[in-house]
Design a protein around this motif. Sequence first.
Motif, PDB file in Angstrom:
ATOM      1  N   VAL A  44      69.059  31.556  45.131  1.00  0.00           N
ATOM      2  CA  VAL A  44      67.761  30.945  44.872  1.00  0.00           C
ATOM      3  C   VAL A  44      66.782  31.481  45.912  1.00  0.00           C
ATOM      4  O   VAL A  44      67.185  31.958  46.983  1.00  0.00           O
ATOM      5  CB  VAL A  44      67.807  29.396  44.939  1.00  0.00           C
ATOM      6  N   SER A  45      65.474  31.402  45.605  1.00  0.00           N
ATOM      7  CA  SER A  45      64.515  31.953  46.554  1.00  0.00           C
ATOM      8  C   SER A  45      63.132  31.357  46.355  1.00  0.00           C
ATOM      9  O   SER A  45      62.861  30.678  45.365  1.00  0.00           O
ATOM     10  CB  SER A  45      64.431  33.480  46.396  1.00  0.00           C
ATOM     11  N   GLN A  46      62.265  31.637  47.328  1.00  0.00           N
ATOM     12  CA  GLN A  46      60.831  31.406  47.182  1.00  0.00           C
ATOM     13  C   GLN A  46      60.102  32.704  47.484  1.00  0.00           C
ATOM     14  O   GLN A  46      60.408  33.387  48.471  1.00  0.00           O
ATOM     15  CB  GLN A  46      60.307  30.302  48.092  1.00  0.00           C
ATOM     16  N   LEU A  47      59.121  33.024  46.638  1.00  0.00           N
ATOM     17  CA  LEU A  47      58.288  34.207  46.800  1.00  0.00           C
ATOM     18  C   LEU A  47      56.940  33.794  47.388  1.00  0.00           C
ATOM     19  O   LEU A  47      56.304  32.860  46.900  1.00  0.00           O
ATOM     20  CB  LEU A  47      58.086  34.892  45.455  1.00  0.00           C
ATOM     21  N   ILE A  48      56.507  34.492  48.437  1.00  0.00           N
ATOM     22  CA  ILE A  48      55.275  34.158  49.146  1.00  0.00           C
ATOM     23  C   ILE A  48      54.271  35.286  48.967  1.00  0.00           C
ATOM     24  O   ILE A  48      54.607  36.460  49.111  1.00  0.00           O
ATOM     25  CB  ILE A  48      55.538  33.917  50.639  1.00  0.00           C
ATOM     26  N   GLU A  49      53.032  34.924  48.663  1.00  0.00           N
ATOM     27  CA  GLU A  49      51.965  35.911  48.480  1.00  0.00           C
ATOM     28  C   GLU A  49      51.706  36.708  49.750  1.00  0.00           C
ATOM     29  O   GLU A  49      51.659  36.154  50.851  1.00  0.00           O
ATOM     30  CB  GLU A  49      50.660  35.223  48.087  1.00  0.00           C
ATOM     31  N   GLY A  50      51.459  38.001  49.555  1.00  0.00           N
ATOM     32  CA  GLY A  50      51.198  38.856  50.700  1.00  0.00           C
ATOM     33  C   GLY A  50      49.959  38.472  51.485  1.00  0.00           C
ATOM     34  O   GLY A  50      49.936  38.530  52.717  1.00  0.00           O
ATOM     35  N   GLN A  51      48.882  38.063  50.793  1.00  0.00           N
ATOM     36  CA  GLN A  51      47.641  37.746  51.494  1.00  0.00           C
ATOM     37  C   GLN A  51      47.738  36.463  52.312  1.00  0.00           C
ATOM     38  O   GLN A  51      46.862  36.179  53.122  1.00  0.00           O
ATOM     39  CB  GLN A  51      46.491  37.668  50.514  1.00  0.00           C
ATOM     40  N   SER A  52      48.815  35.705  52.126  1.00  0.00           N
ATOM     41  CA  SER A  52      49.038  34.508  52.939  1.00  0.00           C
ATOM     42  C   SER A  52      49.841  34.799  54.198  1.00  0.00           C
ATOM     43  O   SER A  52      50.125  33.888  54.982  1.00  0.00           O
ATOM     44  CB  SER A  52      49.780  33.447  52.108  1.00  0.00           C
ATOM     45  N   LEU A  53      50.203  36.077  54.410  1.00  0.00           N
ATOM     46  CA  LEU A  53      51.117  36.432  55.497  1.00  0.00           C
ATOM     47  C   LEU A  53      50.537  37.465  56.460  1.00  0.00           C
ATOM     48  O   LEU A  53      51.244  37.982  57.320  1.00  0.00           O
ATOM     49  CB  LEU A  53      52.425  36.982  54.904  1.00  0.00           C
ATOM     50  N   GLN A  54      49.245  37.755  56.338  1.00  0.00           N
ATOM     51  CA  GLN A  54      48.671  38.813  57.159  1.00  0.00           C
ATOM     52  C   GLN A  54      48.642  38.466  58.640  1.00  0.00           C
ATOM     53  O   GLN A  54      48.649  39.358  59.505  1.00  0.00           O
ATOM     54  CB  GLN A  54      47.273  39.162  56.651  1.00  0.00           C
ATOM     55  N   HIS A  55      48.632  37.168  58.956  1.00  0.00           N
ATOM     56  CA  HIS A  55      48.623  36.766  60.371  1.00  0.00           C
ATOM     57  C   HIS A  55      49.942  37.075  61.075  1.00  0.00           C
ATOM     58  O   HIS A  55      50.035  36.961  62.303  1.00  0.00           O
ATOM     59  CB  HIS A  55      48.302  35.280  60.490  1.00  0.00           C
ATOM     60  N   LEU A  56      50.966  37.470  60.314  1.00  0.00           N
ATOM     61  CA  LEU A  56      52.244  37.830  60.925  1.00  0.00           C
ATOM     62  C   LEU A  56      52.184  39.193  61.608  1.00  0.00           C
ATOM     63  O   LEU A  56      53.062  39.533  62.396  1.00  0.00           O
ATOM     64  CB  LEU A  56      53.355  37.823  59.876  1.00  0.00           C
TER      65      LEU A  56
END
Length: 362
Positions: free
Chosen positions: A121-133
């Motif tokens: 099972v998984s969760q997919l996260i939008e790229g534009q929500s992760l730029q602060h990484l």
Amino acid sequence: SFNIREKLSELGRKFGLKGSELVAAETVQEAREIVSAGRKNLIINGDMRVSQRGTSATGAGSSFIYHTVDRIKMRNNGGTTARYTNTQSTDSPGSEGFKYSFKLEVTTAKGTLTSNHYQGVSQLIEGQSLQHLCFGTSNAKNLTLSFWVKSNTTGQYSCHISNWNNSKNISRPYTINTPNTWEKKTITIPGDTTTVIPNDNGIGLEIGWCLATTSFYNDGTDGSVWHSTSDAGKRHSGQVVEFGGTIGDTWYLSGVQLEVGKNATEFEHRSYGEELKLCERYYEYSSAGTGRFYTIRNDGISRGTVTWRTVKRATPNSVTLTHSNPAGWSSASVLGKDKYGMDFGSGGNYSNFASYSCDAEL
């Protein structure tokens, strides 16, 4: 000169692990990561409260699909993997503030897995929500994944984090020690300094929990550092358990949090309304308020527009409408590029709108 660290170390009273780490922090940013000030959980619906599609589904496990709990997706490749009843369960780590969990119960036991078979099972996260990484830079942030898990099948499982668009993957193991007991697991993931996360509304990272696989994806080589997804044998490195071998086997997940830093902090409990809104960016269901749309054309076709409560991530993959009218359904189509609603018509003088669902999932 006055050294506050030295003076604090002289105190007789202990101030705990986090206090020690905070005192040792060398920068403001490091101290902020330790206490995780502000918004922090990158996972949506980590407490499994929102389940717009329903609370139970049978036959789960045959494909890549969302069944019940919002934002938690089944992953499957292979016809001999197990099949499940998937539920939003009230069996949860309630003493930690969680009222629900994502539950799988085996209804058809798996056969022999071969070749590139796997399930999870998984969760997919939008790229534009992760730029602060800041992945792909020397300032790439470490991440900590924490979650509560329970199963009657003990042993070593694995989690993976994958940047599919740029072909990078990392896998870390965790162990369920005691059967049928809620246990909290914490996994730290180093920031990837070599590969960026796409800055768009597509998949940025996938956070996945493996349930069963073969040596094709777990050949014994070390996958605990960032590596190319072409190294398939590292994808689910550390997975020992082949879950799903016995009818009635169960696996539960709750309290999932992914945050910046090397420390797992207390779960960020958001309001139900806020969590629902976050989920609705990807999937929205409504049965509230039957609307009647009257004829506005001379050819006996009634038309109306339903506006989504929440702007979608992208053009919906599918839209489902239920209705009643005297002369049959005529048409339905999504309006605009990716945001607002649908136009529909029916023969006769009016159409009664009953409910809709709108899917814009990753």
